[in-house]
Design an enzyme around this catalytic site. Structure first.
Site, PDB file in Angstrom:
ATOM      1  N   ARG A  82       0.990  -1.320  -0.046  1.00  0.00           N
ATOM      2  CA  ARG A  82       0.059  -0.002  -0.196  1.00  0.00           C
ATOM      3  C   ARG A  82       0.874   1.112  -0.089  1.00  0.00           C
ATOM      4  O   ARG A  82       0.416   2.370  -0.689  1.00  0.00           O
ATOM      5  CB  ARG A  82      -0.810  -0.193   0.923  1.00  0.00           C
ATOM      6  CG  ARG A  82      -1.883   1.059   1.192  1.00  0.00           C
ATOM      7  CD  ARG A  82      -2.935   1.021   2.156  1.00  0.00           C
ATOM      8  NE  ARG A  82      -2.457   1.008   3.479  1.00  0.00           N
ATOM      9  CZ  ARG A  82      -3.325   0.823   4.671  1.00  0.00           C
ATOM     10  NH1 ARG A  82      -4.643   0.582   4.637  1.00  0.00           N
ATOM     11  NH2 ARG A  82      -2.707   1.280   5.901  1.00  0.00           N
ATOM     12  N   LYS A 184      -2.608   6.789   1.475  1.00  0.00           N
ATOM     13  CA  LYS A 184      -2.314   7.323   3.057  1.00  0.00           C
ATOM     14  C   LYS A 184      -1.282   8.132   2.858  1.00  0.00           C
ATOM     15  O   LYS A 184      -0.003   7.879   3.036  1.00  0.00           O
ATOM     16  CB  LYS A 184      -1.852   5.911   3.681  1.00  0.00           C
ATOM     17  CG  LYS A 184      -2.175   6.086   5.162  1.00  0.00           C
ATOM     18  CD  LYS A 184      -2.059   4.723   6.059  1.00  0.00           C
ATOM     19  CE  LYS A 184      -2.292   4.712   7.290  1.00  0.00           C
ATOM     20  NZ  LYS A 184      -3.211   5.647   8.005  1.00  0.00           N
ATOM     21  N   GLU A 220     -16.002   7.021   4.983  1.00  0.00           N
ATOM     22  CA  GLU A 220     -15.319   6.689   6.233  1.00  0.00           C
ATOM     23  C   GLU A 220     -15.176   7.540   7.375  1.00  0.00           C
ATOM     24  O   GLU A 220     -15.554   8.956   7.106  1.00  0.00           O
ATOM     25  CB  GLU A 220     -13.899   5.939   5.782  1.00  0.00           C
ATOM     26  CG  GLU A 220     -13.001   7.114   5.216  1.00  0.00           C
ATOM     27  CD  GLU A 220     -11.632   6.388   4.877  1.00  0.00           C
ATOM     28  OE1 GLU A 220     -11.403   5.307   5.665  1.00  0.00           O
ATOM     29  OE2 GLU A 220     -11.027   6.841   3.825  1.00  0.00           O
TER      30      GLU A 220
HETATM   31  N1  PLP Z   1      -9.066   4.783   6.793  1.00  0.00           N
HETATM   32  C1  PLP Z   1      -8.258   5.845   7.067  1.00  0.00           C
HETATM   33  C2  PLP Z   1      -8.487   7.367   6.799  1.00  0.00           C
HETATM   34  C3  PLP Z   1      -7.071   5.333   8.019  1.00  0.00           C
HETATM   35  O1  PLP Z   1      -6.424   6.538   8.210  1.00  0.00           O
HETATM   36  C4  PLP Z   1      -6.915   4.250   8.463  1.00  0.00           C
HETATM   37  C5  PLP Z   1      -5.943   3.784   9.391  1.00  0.00           C
HETATM   38  O2  PLP Z   1      -4.829   3.371   8.771  1.00  0.00           O
HETATM   39  C6  PLP Z   1      -7.861   3.170   8.136  1.00  0.00           C
HETATM   40  C7  PLP Z   1      -9.097   3.403   7.591  1.00  0.00           C
HETATM   41  C8  PLP Z   1      -7.588   1.654   8.684  1.00  0.00           C
HETATM   42  O3  PLP Z   1      -6.543   0.970   7.850  1.00  0.00           O
HETATM   43  P1  PLP Z   1      -5.680  -0.091   8.136  1.00  0.00           P
HETATM   44  O4  PLP Z   1      -6.840  -1.126   8.524  1.00  0.00           O
HETATM   45  O5  PLP Z   1      -5.108  -0.421   7.077  1.00  0.00           O
HETATM   46  O6  PLP Z   1      -4.981   0.451   9.273  1.00  0.00           O
HETATM   47  C1  COI Z   2      -3.916   3.719  11.515  1.00  0.00           C
HETATM   48  O1  COI Z   2      -4.632   3.001  12.289  1.00  0.00           O
HETATM   49  O2  COI Z   2      -2.556   3.217  11.574  1.00  0.00           O
HETATM   50  C2  COI Z   2      -3.937   5.159  11.245  1.00  0.00           C
HETATM   51  O3  COI Z   2      -2.821   5.507  10.784  1.00  0.00           O
HETATM   52  C3  COI Z   2      -4.801   5.788  11.582  1.00  0.00           C
HETATM   53  C4  COI Z   2      -4.686   7.070  12.399  1.00  0.00           C
HETATM   54  C5  COI Z   2      -5.484   7.952  12.504  1.00  0.00           C
HETATM   55  C6  COI Z   2      -3.835   7.052  13.711  1.00  0.00           C
END
Ligand code: PLP
Ligand code: COI
Length: 342
Positions: A82, A184, A220
């Site tokens: 990612r 991200k 989200e």
């Molecule tokens: N959506 C956003 C905007 C995020 O910052 C995060 C955190 O990483 C997620 C979703 C969840 O993603 P993940 O499950 O890969 O941590």
């Molecule tokens: C995560 O879940 O790792 C993120 O980057 C989200 C952040 C808002 C702490």
């Protein structure tokens, strides 16, 4: 290895400096070898691309101590790829996935004393990131970049742990239809900060962002994806090209379908159908899975039948299975756990 003297069970989600981090630099078309350093500070030129035009991407992942005392990481290969995707979208040179995994291993090993012990509910948050380090004044990509990884021990992301959240429908938008919501990049978070502050000032835990083109569909929160459970017990996941493809959500989809035998439906979810759902949750690395008790849409309250006291039964099962896989008490699909320290 002796653990640090930290009150693990009462950690919040906050930064604390640890001893070691990883640094590699990109210059003249290639990444340097990379090394562990004890220096937590970065000195940059005043015109560095990150400072002027916000050219930065990052990842978030966690290391856990398992029931049998190993230190492991959950699906870091997906964070690696990612981050490569995020970098390409931001015109940055991707940090190769193999090297990303090696950097994570090195930083976690070097900070093993900060990995919370099994059973404390805490974990080691890992933050890989890269940014434009050379000067740019005309609007264009920089020539030089820095990739770093630091870690910090953390507890729950939300202050009340896994108590159901109250979320408001935001008046602000997070991502444009053909913008950067699916990667991200720090810029997505910078633009969500005002909405975050306003939501908190109004007594809400988080925002629900809607699709910015029509403001009809659920997207989200500022840092987690939504998932819903309908009244037939199906898992319903909002589908959108402008949300981050959460690794937690993608993993929960597999847990639901292959381990719990639930039906998973990924489709656009309308704001006006929320009252039809039995349960709602937000999921992500930091949030794990946190139940949502109530969504407030400009004074109109949508209360989920699971209530404001505890997780609904389906979200509880997802939570128990996912955290069980991460902590080594439940067998997960092959390749999900990377052992860093035996
Ligand atoms: N959506 C956003 C905007 C995020 O910052 C995060 C955190 O990483 C997620 C979703 C969840 O993603 P993940 O499950 O890969 O941590
Ligand atoms: C995560 O879940 O790792 C993120 O980057 C989200 C952040 C808002 C702490």
């Amino acid at each position: 290895m002796e653990k640090k003297n930290i009150d693990w069970a009462n950690l919040g989600f906050a930064y604390r400096t640890t001893e070691a981090r990883y640094v590699a630099n990109y210059k003249d078309g290639e990444w340097s070898e990379g090394e562990i350093t004890d220096n937590a500070n970065i000195v940059l030129n005043e015109c560095a691309g990150i400072l002027q035009y916000c050219q930065e991407v990052f990842e978030g992942m966690k290391a856990y101590t398992t029931v049998d005392g190993r230190i492991v990481c959950f699906r870091p290969d997906l964070n690696a790829t990612r981050m490569e995707d995020s970098a390409r979208r931001m015109e940055m040179p991707p940090f190769p996935a193999e090297r990303f995994l090696d950097a994570i291993d090195q930083v976690v090993k070097a900070n093993a004393a900060y990995v919370p012990p099994y059973g404390t509910g805490a974990s080691l948050y890992i933050r890989p990131y890269m940014f434009a380090s050379s000067p740019v004044i005309g609007v264009k990509p920089a020539q030089e970049y820095q990739f770093r990884v630091f870690v910090t021990p953390v507890g729950p992301y939300f202050k009340d742990g896994v108590k159901p959240l109250t979320i408001c429908v935001s008046d602000f938008d997070r991502a444009a239809p053909r913008g950067t919501g699916h990667i991200k990049a720090g810029l997505n978070y910078a633009m969500s900060l005002h909405a975050h502050v306003v939501a908190h000032q109004n007594g809400f835990d988080e925002n629900m962002f809607l699709d910015s083109a029509t403001r009809t569909y659920v997207e989200e929160t500022g840092g987690a994806n939504f998932l819903f459970v309908d009244k037939e017990g199906n898992i319903v996941i909002p589908k959108s090209d402008s949300i981050l493809p959460s690794i937690t959500r993608r993993s929960l989809t597999v847990v639901a379908a292959e381990i719990l035998g639930l039906n998973v439906i990924e489709r656009p979810v309308r704001l006006d159908e929320l009252s039809d759902f039995a349960e709602c949750g937000v999921c992500g690395t930091a949030a794990v899975i946190c139940p949502v008790g109530k969504v407030v849409d400009h004074g109109k309250e949508i209360c989920f039948p699971s209530g404001m006291e505890k997780m609904g039964p389906v979200i509880q099962k997802l939570y128990d299975t996912l955290t069980g896989i991460q902590m080594g008490t439940v067998e997960g699909p092959e390749g999900w756990i990377r052992t860093i320290v035996e």
